[in-house]
Write a protein that holds these residues in place. Structure first.
Motif, mmCIF file in Angstrom:
data_model
loop_
_atom_site.group_PDB
_atom_site.id
_atom_site.type_symbol
_atom_site.label_atom_id
_atom_site.label_comp_id
_atom_site.label_asym_id
_atom_site.label_seq_id
_atom_site.Cartn_x
_atom_site.Cartn_y
_atom_site.Cartn_z
ATOM 1 N N PHE A 115 -4.903 5.046 -9.706
ATOM 2 C CA PHE A 115 -3.537 5.426 -10.038
ATOM 3 C C PHE A 115 -2.941 4.526 -11.110
ATOM 4 N N THR A 116 -1.835 4.978 -11.669
ATOM 5 C CA THR A 116 -1.011 4.149 -12.538
ATOM 6 C C THR A 116 0.427 4.622 -12.400
ATOM 7 N N GLY A 117 1.363 3.915 -13.067
ATOM 8 C CA GLY A 117 2.771 4.251 -12.968
ATOM 9 C C GLY A 117 3.141 5.492 -13.760
ATOM 10 N N PRO A 118 4.425 5.818 -13.815
ATOM 11 C CA PRO A 118 5.540 4.946 -13.404
ATOM 12 C C PRO A 118 5.849 4.968 -11.915
ATOM 13 N N TRP A 119 5.245 5.904 -11.143
ATOM 14 C CA TRP A 119 5.582 5.996 -9.731
ATOM 15 C C TRP A 119 4.972 4.835 -8.947
ATOM 16 N N MET A 120 5.641 4.453 -7.877
ATOM 17 C CA MET A 120 5.144 3.397 -7.002
ATOM 18 C C MET A 120 4.832 3.974 -5.629
ATOM 19 N N PHE A 121 4.060 3.224 -4.847
ATOM 20 C CA PHE A 121 3.641 3.634 -3.509
ATOM 21 C C PHE A 121 3.064 5.054 -3.533
ATOM 22 N N HIS A 122 1.932 5.168 -4.217
ATOM 23 C CA HIS A 122 1.274 6.460 -4.371
ATOM 24 C C HIS A 122 0.774 6.970 -3.022
ATOM 25 N N GLU A 124 -1.660 9.720 -0.823
ATOM 26 C CA GLU A 124 -3.022 10.208 -1.052
ATOM 27 C C GLU A 124 -3.048 11.404 -1.993
ATOM 28 N N THR A 125 -1.970 12.166 -2.028
ATOM 29 C CA THR A 125 -1.903 13.375 -2.850
ATOM 30 C C THR A 125 -1.314 13.130 -4.239
ATOM 31 N N SER A 126 -1.031 11.871 -4.575
ATOM 32 C CA SER A 126 -0.442 11.562 -5.878
ATOM 33 C C SER A 126 -1.339 12.058 -7.011
ATOM 34 N N GLN A 127 -0.708 12.569 -8.062
ATOM 35 C CA GLN A 127 -1.433 13.011 -9.252
ATOM 36 C C GLN A 127 -1.192 12.079 -10.441
ATOM 37 N N SER A 128 -0.636 10.904 -10.170
ATOM 38 C CA SER A 128 -0.355 9.949 -11.236
ATOM 39 C C SER A 128 -1.613 9.140 -11.543
ATOM 40 N N TRP A 129 -2.626 9.863 -12.028
ATOM 41 C CA TRP A 129 -3.944 9.251 -12.239
ATOM 42 C C TRP A 129 -3.942 8.302 -13.427
ATOM 43 N N ALA A 192 0.694 -4.030 -7.014
ATOM 44 C CA ALA A 192 -0.231 -3.471 -6.033
ATOM 45 C C ALA A 192 0.292 -3.810 -4.644
ATOM 46 N N SER A 193 -0.450 -3.366 -3.640
ATOM 47 C CA SER A 193 -0.100 -3.669 -2.241
ATOM 48 C C SER A 193 -1.323 -4.302 -1.585
ATOM 49 N N PRO A 194 -1.583 -5.582 -1.881
ATOM 50 C CA PRO A 194 -2.831 -6.226 -1.439
ATOM 51 C C PRO A 194 -2.908 -6.399 0.071
ATOM 52 N N GLY A 259 -3.889 -1.903 -14.817
ATOM 53 C CA GLY A 259 -2.844 -2.587 -15.569
ATOM 54 C C GLY A 259 -1.447 -2.100 -15.287
ATOM 55 N N GLY A 260 -1.316 -1.071 -14.465
ATOM 56 C CA GLY A 260 -0.003 -0.509 -14.197
ATOM 57 C C GLY A 260 0.379 -0.594 -12.733
ATOM 58 N N GLU A 261 1.026 0.441 -12.246
ATOM 59 C CA GLU A 261 1.519 0.511 -10.870
ATOM 60 C C GLU A 261 0.467 1.160 -9.980
ATOM 61 N N THR A 262 -0.137 0.371 -9.094
ATOM 62 C CA THR A 262 -1.203 0.896 -8.229
ATOM 63 C C THR A 262 -0.872 0.771 -6.746
ATOM 64 N N SER A 263 0.379 0.423 -6.410
ATOM 65 C CA SER A 263 0.726 0.255 -4.999
ATOM 66 C C SER A 263 0.497 1.559 -4.237
#
Length: 310
Positions: A115-122, A124-129, A192-194, A259-263
């Motif tokens: 995933f990447t941003g701009p969305w956060m807390f993706h 499982e169905t997120s399409q922000s690939w 991220a959300s480590p 490099g972006g938003e992967t949480s």
């Protein structure tokens, strides 16, 4: 006794799975790309030939009840020295194929960096690939695993922890730099959300007990960037607050792999398990305890001669 085979025990996730699961069940570790390791009470082999047929023969000999593959997606995307490669992806495909042919339940460890941003807390169905070649490779591996078998479990995560053997990893390098006061080359833009790698096995046992399949996010409960992560790490370890060397600016953010938003949003898994996931402060406290208790030394003295070479 039923045996779980863990392929990729030379990775952070794989080594911690092996170290923690050995007290719960029979486990066998397979070294797939790094130096040989050994842990007390564990059978560990080096798999030099990872063709599909060779992997099938290995699985037929070990006769496991379950296979866990810690391939290129198991590495933290914050470690820029570890990136998914074509060779690593092909080896993972071979393990996936062999598991399907042997009708073996497969757990594939994948990455939040799909995933990447701009969305956060993706979810499982997120399409922000993430469009990077590395992220595309990981998504293709996920799709291939699901196509091969409906009983496949894919866990996207972002794990941190001690690296097996004496080569060290991103975490060890950061602790060394914190200890010596060297500036740290990290940015504050990626998030991220480590989750601590050794927290994964107990959750994984519960996931298997529930018979879950498909894609799930297994991550920590907090969204954080590398700068804040290292500040919290320094506090927990009693080290001086770090200095940072940051070259990025808001106008020129890192856009590549990781490099972006992967949480990751973990609501789906939390609902299935009926429990929350660990906070970062809890994971960092356990990480420090592992250094003091000898757990870190156990993993980092693990370099040695394997029981067999496959």
């Amino acid at each position: 006794m039923q045996t779980t085979v863990i392929a990729g025990v030379d990775s952070v996730v794989g080594a911690n799975l092996l170290a923690e699961l050995r007290s719960h069940a029979s486990v066998a570790g397979i070294v797939t790309s790094g130096p040989a390791i050994t842990l007390p009470g564990c059978s560990v082999e080096v798999c030099s030939d990872q063709s599909t047929e060779a992997v099938r023969r290995l699985l037929q000999r070990l006769r496991p009840s379950r296979l866990v593959v810690c391939g290129p997606g198991a590495a933290s995307c914050w470690d820029e020295s570890l990136r998914p490669s074509a060779a690593g992806a092909q080896q993972t495909r071979n393990w996936i194929e062999a598991a399907a042919v042997e009708n073996l339940p497969l757990t594939l460890i994948s990455s939040d960096a799909v995933f990447t941003g701009p969305w956060m807390f993706h979810p499982e169905t997120s399409q922000s690939w993430c469009p990077s070649p590395e992220a595309v490779v990981l998504r293709q591996l996920e799709d291939y695993a699901l196509e091969q078998s409906p009983q496949t479990l894919i866990l996207r995560t972002h794990a941190f922890g001690w690296t097996p053997g004496d080569r060290g990893g991103w975490l060890e390098r950061m602790v060394d730099r914190l200890t010596t006061g060297h500036p740290l080359p990290v940015d504050c833009f990626r998030h991220a959300s480590p989750i601590l790698a050794s927290d994964i096995p107990e959750l994984l046992i519960r996931i298997w007990a529930e018979g879950l399949a498909g894609v799930y996010h297994l991550a920590g409960a907090e969204r954080i960037n590398p700068v804040t992560f290292l500040r919290k790490l320094a506090v927990q370890f009693g080290l001086p607050q770090p200095q940072f060397v940051t070259t990025e600016s808001p106008a020129s953010r890192v856009q590549g792999f990781g490099g972006g938003e992967t949480s990751l949003q973990t609501r789906k898994l939390r609902r299935e398990l009926g429990a929350g996931l660990p906070l970062l402060t809890e994971g960092l406290r356990r990480l420090y305890q592992q250094q003091e208790s000898g757990y870190r030394a156990l993993l980092q003295n693990a370099a040695g001669r394997p029981s067999r070479v496959a």
